[in-house]
Scaffold this active site. Structure first.
Site, short mmCIF file in Angstrom:
data_model
loop_
_atom_site.label_atom_id
_atom_site.label_comp_id
_atom_site.label_asym_id
_atom_site.label_seq_id
_atom_site.Cartn_x
_atom_site.Cartn_y
_atom_site.Cartn_z
N PHE A 142 0.86 -1.18 0.00
CA PHE A 142 0.00 0.00 0.00
C PHE A 142 0.90 1.23 0.00
CE2 PHE A 142 -2.37 3.46 2.00
CZ PHE A 142 -3.50 3.48 1.20
N ASP A 227 9.41 2.30 0.51
CA ASP A 227 8.36 3.12 1.12
C ASP A 227 8.50 2.95 2.62
OD1 ASP A 227 6.03 3.96 2.36
OD2 ASP A 227 4.73 3.36 0.71
N LYS A 256 3.95 10.01 7.84
CA LYS A 256 3.45 9.54 9.14
C LYS A 256 4.13 10.23 10.33
CE LYS A 256 0.84 5.93 7.70
NZ LYS A 256 -0.62 6.09 7.62
#
Ligand code: PLP
Length: 394
Positions: A142, A227, A256
């Site tokens: 994702f 990622d 994040k």
């Protein structure tokens, strides 16, 4: 004749109308939060929740860390915003904080605003530097919800939400080096992967897999993109996953926890890629804004000064060992504070009872896997409290 004005939703109270004005993009937990401190958040009625979800892996230094809050408040009073057309010391310091903790040759930072934007730009950089168009990603991965990033989602349900997808994305199974070798032909600009697949249920791969990907990319002229939107900034017990097993990717995407909750994303690139970028080719208005940079600089400093990497390593061991003693737990996957708890039953009811008891945990794409993504400041006492509650609930 005077027109009669009819309210759109006349039956709603003010509070209800505010809620109804939001597009219902998420299934909401039945809780309205009002404040937070450390690893605890409180709802409007004053009920406390121990937060093992961290606002989806964002509250790296905990909620409202005094050093981070102070840095944000001071920056807000000094210069709230100016764009990238001017230099700012705080942006330079934030870039140094990010690049200075990364293994060579990762050395330059492009600031953006979110994880998906970081991945969009990383893919674009890789395509431009190689002159190739395809991206190889992993089933289960994702990477965000903008056009190119969602087209790189290995979880098909996300790709289906964004048809038509951007062309040129191909997928192989995470951990299957032979499949990557078959798919990695001369049209592939980059291999993009989460080094630990979070949403997929916290899937890991051995060091030899990452070594193999690095070797394949080098042999075939493709770039390697990690990622690290979730694994970066200390979550797995080292500052970055990049560098582990002696493998350093060409590009790393971050978001994040990077600024402890102030929106920020970043693409960290190697010297070689940085050398190909000319002014005006990449940009964003808000990326690298002083407020987010002050928060990122403070976040990195707190991680060092409070020894949070060591605390994550010790806390993770304690959590894992405690969970593995509970019979309803089949196994615990992941590293540091990115843990997947594989249950012998569906996770949703467990999550709901934990919430009612004052503990926040996350779900995943696998119904039986709960995710723990707590703030890096979680204490041993808090871990023990959670373990006791968890054992009781299951
Ligand atoms: N990459 C990973 C691994 C993520 O977990 C996420 C978000 O959950 C993203 C990218 C997208 O980040 P953002 O929601 O900030 O766009």
């Amino acid at each position: 004749m005077k027109a009669e004005s009819t309210p759109l939703t006349p039956a709603l109270s003010r509070g209800e109308r505010e809620e109804s004005a939001e597009l219902p993009t998420y299934t909401r937990w039945p809780v309205t939060l009002a404040r937070g401190k450390g690893s605890t958040v409180w709802d409007e009625a004053g009920k406390a929740y121990l937060d093992l979800y961290g606002g989806h892996a964002v509250a790296a230094t905990g909620h409202c860390h005094p050093e981070v809050a102070r840095a944000i408040a001071e920056q807000a009073k000094t210069l709230l915003f100016y764009s990238n057309v001017v230099a700012m010391r705080v942006r330079t310091r934030a870039a140094e904080a990010i690049a200075g903790r990364a293994p060579a040759p990762l050395s330059k930072v492009f600031f953006v605003n979110s994880g998906t934007e970081a991945n969009e730009n990383a893919m674009r950089l890789a395509r431009r530097v190689t002159g190739r168009s395809n991206i190889l990603s992993m089933h289960g991965g994702f990477h965000g919800r903008t056009a190119d990033a969602i087209s790189a989602a290995g979880l098909q349900k996300y790709r289906d939400l964004a048809r038509p997808n951007v062309p040129g994305h191909r997928f192989v199974s995470f951990g299957d080096l032979a499949a990557a070798e078959r798919a990695l032909d001369g049209s592939v600009a980059a291999v993009l992967l989460e080094p630990i697949q979070s949403m997929a249920g916290v899937m890991t791969a051995p060091g030899s897999y990452f070594e193999g990907l690095r070797r394949l990319c080098d042999e075939r002229g493709a770039k390697l993109i990690y990622d690290e939107v979730q694994t970066g900034f200390g979550r797995t017990g080292t500052f970055y996953f990049s560098g582990r097993h002696g493998v350093v990717p060409d590009l790393v995407t971050l978001a994040k926890g990077i600024a402890s909750g102030v929106p920020m994303g970043a693409v960290l690139v190697s010297e070689e890629i940085a050398a190909t970028v000319k002014p005006e080719e990449y940009g964003t208005t808000f990326g690298g804004g002083p407020l987010a940079c002050a928060a990122a600089e403070a976040t990195a400093r707190v991680i060092d000064e409070e020894g949070l990497l060591e605390k994550v390593q010790a806390g993770s061991k304690r959590l894992r060992e405690g969970l593995e003693k509970i019979t309803a737990v089949r196994r615990v996957r992941g590293e540091g504070y990115l843990l997947g708890v594989v249950l012998d039953r569906p996770g949703k009811p467990v999550r709901e009872v934990l919430l009612a008891k004052g503990f926040l945990v996350g779900g995943s794409d696998l119904p039986e896997v709960l995710r723990l993504l707590p703030p890096l400041v979680l204490t041993g006492g808090e871990i023990d409290r959670f373990l006791a509650a968890f054992a009781e609930v299951v």
